[in-house]
Design a protein around this motif. Structure first.
Motif, mmCIF file in Angstrom:
data_model
loop_
_atom_site.group_PDB
_atom_site.id
_atom_site.type_symbol
_atom_site.label_atom_id
_atom_site.label_comp_id
_atom_site.label_asym_id
_atom_site.label_seq_id
_atom_site.Cartn_x
_atom_site.Cartn_y
_atom_site.Cartn_z
ATOM 1 N N ALA A 79 1.742 4.761 66.526
ATOM 2 C CA ALA A 79 1.676 3.330 66.820
ATOM 3 C C ALA A 79 0.262 2.798 66.584
ATOM 4 C CB ALA A 79 2.110 3.060 68.260
ATOM 5 N N GLU A 80 -0.722 3.574 66.996
ATOM 6 C CA GLU A 80 -2.119 3.175 66.790
ATOM 7 C C GLU A 80 -2.449 3.125 65.300
ATOM 8 O OE1 GLU A 80 -6.065 2.038 67.560
ATOM 9 O OE2 GLU A 80 -4.291 1.978 68.812
ATOM 10 N N ALA A 81 -1.974 4.097 64.542
ATOM 11 C CA ALA A 81 -2.226 4.109 63.098
ATOM 12 C C ALA A 81 -1.572 2.896 62.432
ATOM 13 C CB ALA A 81 -1.703 5.407 62.483
ATOM 14 N N MET A 82 -0.332 2.578 62.816
ATOM 15 C CA MET A 82 0.346 1.399 62.251
ATOM 16 C C MET A 82 -0.411 0.131 62.617
ATOM 17 S SD MET A 82 4.378 2.158 62.713
ATOM 18 C CE MET A 82 5.137 3.622 62.051
ATOM 19 N N ARG A 83 -0.883 0.065 63.853
ATOM 20 C CA ARG A 83 -1.651 -1.096 64.302
ATOM 21 C C ARG A 83 -2.892 -1.278 63.437
ATOM 22 N NH1 ARG A 83 -5.884 -0.559 68.350
ATOM 23 N NH2 ARG A 83 -6.783 -2.598 68.597
ATOM 24 N N ARG A 84 -3.622 -0.198 63.225
ATOM 25 C CA ARG A 84 -4.855 -0.284 62.441
ATOM 26 C C ARG A 84 -4.575 -0.684 60.993
ATOM 27 N NH1 ARG A 84 -9.509 3.178 64.697
ATOM 28 N NH2 ARG A 84 -8.891 3.333 66.876
ATOM 29 N N ILE A 85 -3.496 -0.179 60.434
ATOM 30 C CA ILE A 85 -3.132 -0.527 59.062
ATOM 31 C C ILE A 85 -2.826 -2.019 58.975
ATOM 32 C CG2 ILE A 85 -1.358 -0.228 57.289
ATOM 33 C CD1 ILE A 85 -1.206 2.751 58.335
ATOM 34 N N LEU A 86 -2.050 -2.533 59.927
ATOM 35 C CA LEU A 86 -1.702 -3.955 59.918
ATOM 36 C C LEU A 86 -2.918 -4.835 60.191
ATOM 37 C CD1 LEU A 86 1.755 -3.727 61.669
ATOM 38 C CD2 LEU A 86 1.319 -4.313 59.279
ATOM 39 N N ILE A 87 -3.802 -4.391 61.072
ATOM 40 C CA ILE A 87 -5.041 -5.142 61.345
ATOM 41 C C ILE A 87 -5.915 -5.171 60.091
ATOM 42 C CG2 ILE A 87 -7.196 -5.143 62.678
ATOM 43 C CD1 ILE A 87 -4.668 -6.122 64.203
ATOM 44 N N ASP A 88 -6.053 -4.026 59.420
ATOM 45 C CA ASP A 88 -6.841 -3.992 58.181
ATOM 46 C C ASP A 88 -6.244 -4.922 57.132
ATOM 47 O OD1 ASP A 88 -8.549 -2.154 59.331
ATOM 48 O OD2 ASP A 88 -7.688 -0.414 58.287
#
Length: 188
Positions: A79-88
């Motif tokens: 979930a954290e990795a997906m969050r960071r990808i979407l934020i980037d």
């Protein structure tokens, strides 16, 4: 011990066999989470659910020494990795060289109208900033928000992953939503 936890404990850096075995077990669940997340994104978003899963998985397993204690830890990291990808992606989209503050306009036969994206990059960045502050104040509630919002999990799924009761998950969700709404300028 679940199959995911067993595979995670046997996962070794640079071992494509164990990484492939893990992927085959969690792939459909990760795709389902990514599809739910992408359903909330702008309609003109260029990132697809499959690409989100692949990128998140590469970030998780691409580490020199990935170590996950259990299923909960793995899906929280996902979930954290997906969050960071979407934020980037939101940051890139919001960058001045990519049009910055300009809005996408669709041409209708009779009129020009602005499309209303479900989550614009500026709101996503504001949410990320507020979520970072919540993580300092209350890490467990921030983790719940990441799982609900960025991984698209239901209250029941989130409660199971976090190993809390459904009622506690609902209370934490309501509190976190109010806290984030206040932090982001009220009313959201």
């Amino acid at each position: 011990m679940t199959e995911v936890t067993r595979i995670l404990s046997a996962l070794k850096p640079g071992d494509p066999a164990s990484a492939g075995q893990l992927l085959s077990v969690v792939y459909e669940e990760l795709r389902q989470l990514a599809r739910r997340q992408m359903a909330r994104e702008r309609t003109d978003h260029t990132l697809q659910a499959t690409a989100l899963v692949h990128e998140a998985y590469l970030r998780l397993i691409g580490n020199d020494a990935p170590s996950f204690a259990n299923r909960r830890h793995f899906f929280a990291a996902a979930a954290e990795a997906m969050r960071r990808i979407l934020i980037d992606a939101a940051r890139r989209k919001n960058a001045q060289r990519h049009g910055g503050e300009q809005s996408r306009v669709e041409l209708d036969d009779s009129i020009l109208e602005l499309t209303g994206p479900t989550s614009d990059p500026a709101e996503l960045l504001a949410l990320d900033e507020a979520l970072s502050k919540l993580a300092v104040e209350d890490p467990s509630k921030a983790e719940l928000v990441k799982l609900r919002f960025f991984a698209g999990m239901s209250i029941e799924e989130t409660a199971a992953v976090l190993d809390i009761s459904r009622a506690t998950a609902v209370r934490h969700w309501e509190y976190a939503r109010a806290w984030l709404g206040h932090e982001m300028g009220g009313g959201r």
